[in-house]
Design an enzyme around this catalytic site. Structure first.
Site, PDB file in Angstrom:
ATOM      1  N   ASP A  13       0.961  -1.314   0.014  1.00  0.00           N
ATOM      2  CA  ASP A  13      -0.124   0.014   0.087  1.00  0.00           C
ATOM      3  C   ASP A  13       1.051   1.209   0.108  1.00  0.00           C
ATOM      4  OD1 ASP A  13      -2.313  -1.788   0.301  1.00  0.00           O
ATOM      5  OD2 ASP A  13      -1.808  -1.779   2.609  1.00  0.00           O
ATOM      6  N   GLU A  14       1.979   1.327  -0.607  1.00  0.00           N
ATOM      7  CA  GLU A  14       2.707   2.596  -0.656  1.00  0.00           C
ATOM      8  C   GLU A  14       2.473   3.337  -1.762  1.00  0.00           C
ATOM      9  OE1 GLU A  14       4.074  -0.805  -0.972  1.00  0.00           O
ATOM     10  OE2 GLU A  14       5.263  -1.217   0.590  1.00  0.00           O
ATOM     11  N   LYS A  16       2.277   2.145  -5.025  1.00  0.00           N
ATOM     12  CA  LYS A  16       2.795   1.477  -6.434  1.00  0.00           C
ATOM     13  C   LYS A  16       2.083   1.833  -7.751  1.00  0.00           C
ATOM     14  CE  LYS A  16       3.396  -2.548  -4.426  1.00  0.00           C
ATOM     15  NZ  LYS A  16       2.663  -2.271  -3.096  1.00  0.00           N
ATOM     16  N   GLY A  17       0.827   1.693  -7.491  1.00  0.00           N
ATOM     17  CA  GLY A  17      -0.252   1.739  -8.590  1.00  0.00           C
ATOM     18  C   GLY A  17      -0.068   3.051  -9.315  1.00  0.00           C
ATOM     19  N   LYS A  18      -0.024   4.196  -8.594  1.00  0.00           N
ATOM     20  CA  LYS A  18       0.250   5.119  -9.188  1.00  0.00           C
ATOM     21  C   LYS A  18       1.498   5.507  -9.792  1.00  0.00           C
ATOM     22  CE  LYS A  18       0.782  10.312  -8.317  1.00  0.00           C
ATOM     23  NZ  LYS A  18       0.787  11.515  -7.711  1.00  0.00           N
ATOM     24  N   ASN A  38      -4.899 -10.397  -4.149  1.00  0.00           N
ATOM     25  CA  ASN A  38      -4.809  -9.791  -2.748  1.00  0.00           C
ATOM     26  C   ASN A  38      -4.221  -8.417  -2.951  1.00  0.00           C
ATOM     27  OD1 ASN A  38      -2.361 -10.826  -3.897  1.00  0.00           O
ATOM     28  ND2 ASN A  38      -1.844 -11.541  -1.868  1.00  0.00           N
ATOM     29  N   GLY A  40      -3.983  -4.451  -4.202  1.00  0.00           N
ATOM     30  CA  GLY A  40      -4.914  -3.370  -4.491  1.00  0.00           C
ATOM     31  C   GLY A  40      -4.181  -2.193  -4.991  1.00  0.00           C
ATOM     32  N   HIS A  41      -4.286  -2.114  -6.475  1.00  0.00           N
ATOM     33  CA  HIS A  41      -3.264  -0.990  -6.910  1.00  0.00           C
ATOM     34  C   HIS A  41      -4.429   0.165  -7.345  1.00  0.00           C
ATOM     35  CE1 HIS A  41       0.294  -3.919  -7.645  1.00  0.00           C
ATOM     36  NE2 HIS A  41       0.077  -3.556  -6.175  1.00  0.00           N
ATOM     37  N   GLN A 223       2.137  -6.084  -3.044  1.00  0.00           N
ATOM     38  CA  GLN A 223       2.499  -6.349  -1.501  1.00  0.00           C
ATOM     39  C   GLN A 223       3.702  -5.400  -1.660  1.00  0.00           C
ATOM     40  OE1 GLN A 223       1.727  -9.683  -3.085  1.00  0.00           O
ATOM     41  NE2 GLN A 223      -0.313  -8.684  -2.735  1.00  0.00           N
ATOM     42  N   THR A 300      -9.796  -4.982   0.534  1.00  0.00           N
ATOM     43  CA  THR A 300     -10.784  -5.382   1.826  1.00  0.00           C
ATOM     44  C   THR A 300     -11.486  -4.348   2.499  1.00  0.00           C
ATOM     45  OG1 THR A 300      -9.053  -5.452   3.234  1.00  0.00           O
ATOM     46  CG2 THR A 300      -9.342  -7.584   2.158  1.00  0.00           C
ATOM     47  N   ASP A 332       2.217  14.774   1.806  1.00  0.00           N
ATOM     48  CA  ASP A 332       1.283  15.823   2.108  1.00  0.00           C
ATOM     49  C   ASP A 332       0.375  15.341   3.248  1.00  0.00           C
ATOM     50  OD1 ASP A 332       0.750  13.813  -0.282  1.00  0.00           O
ATOM     51  OD2 ASP A 332      -1.320  14.502   0.369  1.00  0.00           O
TER      52      ASP A 332
END
Ligand code: IMP
Length: 441
Positions: A13-14, A16-18, A38, A40-41, A223, A300, A332
């Protein structure tokens, strides 16, 4: 032609998707090498928030080839649901999505087994996502797994399922659960096989050919390093190698093809599920971080545990991944703070340790040692140029860089693509800045 890995250096959840979404224009292929749905990006395009779970984030760029490697575990139902959801939001080219024939399949009994395993752990629950990930990897390494390519062969599928069901039904019987019906599973999964057929490929040959043509690959980690099955806070980890090492086995590529590793870190730390978290904030502060940072799971919806940046853990994560550049996410969220604590060591039995210990029971007992950095106390939300950032914030960045011995080349100042500071010169040769800028809408 350089390939790049984007890897989370904390407990997932750092953001990464962005980052992957932003950098994708400079690459030809985006490849997932481990994990499953599992993950979530989250990617925000304009006002739209899109969460990808199994598909590589590159799927939002229909001209790119998206690869799901053999290191990934696939729930066909989740795969098709995600495809259908995405098709309603973006233009997808299904021909550009390929799945390794060697990728293992998540079957319905994996979900049931996970419930049993978690229940039996009592107060020591891992806090899994209940997607069947762990049990699917257990079967892979137990040599009982069923792979994507196997779904094409009824006789083989039946044989593999027979071994499986014999064992699993003993467990189900013990827990008073109804036995699994082989016929139904075979029928369902042969059907999935036919639906998956157009996507399934021998990917190592394809990747190799693409590399020969000069095409570039973005490796998408899921992850985070501290959830890696070997290097994370075992047993409170996921069941795959989220670290850079997983790229080679998860895609069938040699180590020489991983040229650079961009580590993604949040300016503070979060963790979902159980397990040690030395720099976890006290409850009131944790709730503040959770609210300001909207720290609720993308898969989740669970609230994330929140705490401070942990230099000990991130330094270790940089080392085991060979991180060459860093992206700093969500600073921010901290912009109102007078002082920002950074965990610089752990106190354990009267001494201070600065190495991330392999023993989870030590991590459970350590107390964080903090250094307090002055907050910058001004708005950085939405800023997009390095020059605009306040001097004190730059000091914060310098402090992290000096201690991690890696440069921060991207700073995210908000959810949107445009809310990003990119140190262009530092990324020269790795990304095409103009292509990335065109994407900053
Ligand atoms: P599993 O991967 O569902 O087996 O869960 C194992 C651990 O990894 C649990 O603590 C999960 O909360 C955590 N986990 C799995 N995927 C993610 C993710 O994408 N982000 C954050 N934590 C995750």
């Amino acid at each position: 032609m350089k390939n790049l890995a984007v890897i989370g250096l904390q407990w997932g959840d750092e953001g990464k998707g962005k980052i992957i979404d932003l950098l994708t224009p400079s690459f030809d292929i985006v490849a997932r090498y481990q994990g499953g749905h599992n993950a979530g990006h989250t990617v925000c395009i304009g006002q739209q928030r899109i969460v990808l779970h199994l598909l590589p984030s590159g799927a939002l760029h229909p001209e790119k080839l998206c690869v799901i490697g053999n290191g990934v575990v696939i729930d066909p139902r989740a795969f098709f649901e995600e495809l259908e959801t995405l098709k309603k939001i973006v233009t997808l080219d299904e021909k550009k999505i390929i799945i390794s024939a060697r990728a293992h399949i998540i079957l319905p009994y994996h979900l049931e087994l996970e419930k049993i395993q978690e229940e039996m752990r009592g107060s020591k629950k891992i806090g899994t996502t209940f997607r069947g990930i762990g049990p699917a990897y257990i079967d892979k390494y137990g040599r009982l797994g069923i792979r994507a390519g196997d779904l094409m062969n009824e006789a083989f599928l039946e044989e593999q399922l027979s071994f499986n069901l014999e064992q699993k039904n003993i467990i189900f019987q013990h827990f008073n659960l109804p036995p699994l019906d082989k016929k139904n599973i075979i029928q369902d999964y042969l059907e999935f096989g036919q639906k998956l057929k157009p996507f399934i490929q021998e990917i190592t040959g394809i990747l190799n050919e693409e590399i020969k043509k000069g095409k570039r690959i973005l490796f998408e980690g899921a992850q985070g390093a501290l959830l890696d099955v070997d290097y994370g806070t075992y047993p409170y980890v996921t069941s795959s190698n989220a670290t850079a090492g997983g790229i080679c086995t998860g895609l069938g590529l040699p180590p020489s093809q991983v040229h650079e590793v961009l580590g993604v870190v949040k300016a503070y730390t979060t963790r979902v599920g159980g397990g040690p978290f030395p720099s976890e904030a006290e409850p009131q502060m944790a709730i503040k971080l959770q609210e300001r940072g909207n720290e609720f799971g993308a898969t989740t919806g669970r609230p994330r545990r929140c705490g401070w940046f942990d230099l000990v853990a991130v330094k270790y994560a940089c080392r085991i991944n060979g991180v060459t550049k860093l992206a700093l996410m969500k600073p921010d969220v901290l912009e109102d703070m007078d002082e920002i604590p950074i965990c610089v060591g752990y106190r354990y039995k009267g001494s201070i340790i600065t190495e991330f210990p392999p023993e989870t029971w030590i991590l459970e007992e350590v107390e964080p040692v903090y250094k307090s950095l002055k907050g910058w106390k001004s708005t950085i939300s939405g800023l997009s140029s390095w020059e605009e950032l306040p001097a004190r914030f730059k000091e914060f960045v310098n402090y992290l860089e000096d201690n991690l011995e890696v440069e921060i080349v991207i700073v995210s100042t908000g959810k949107k693509r445009s809310e990003t500071v990119i140190k262009e010169k530092k990324l020269a040769g790795l990304i095409n800045i103009q292509e990335v800028k065109n994407c900053l809408i």
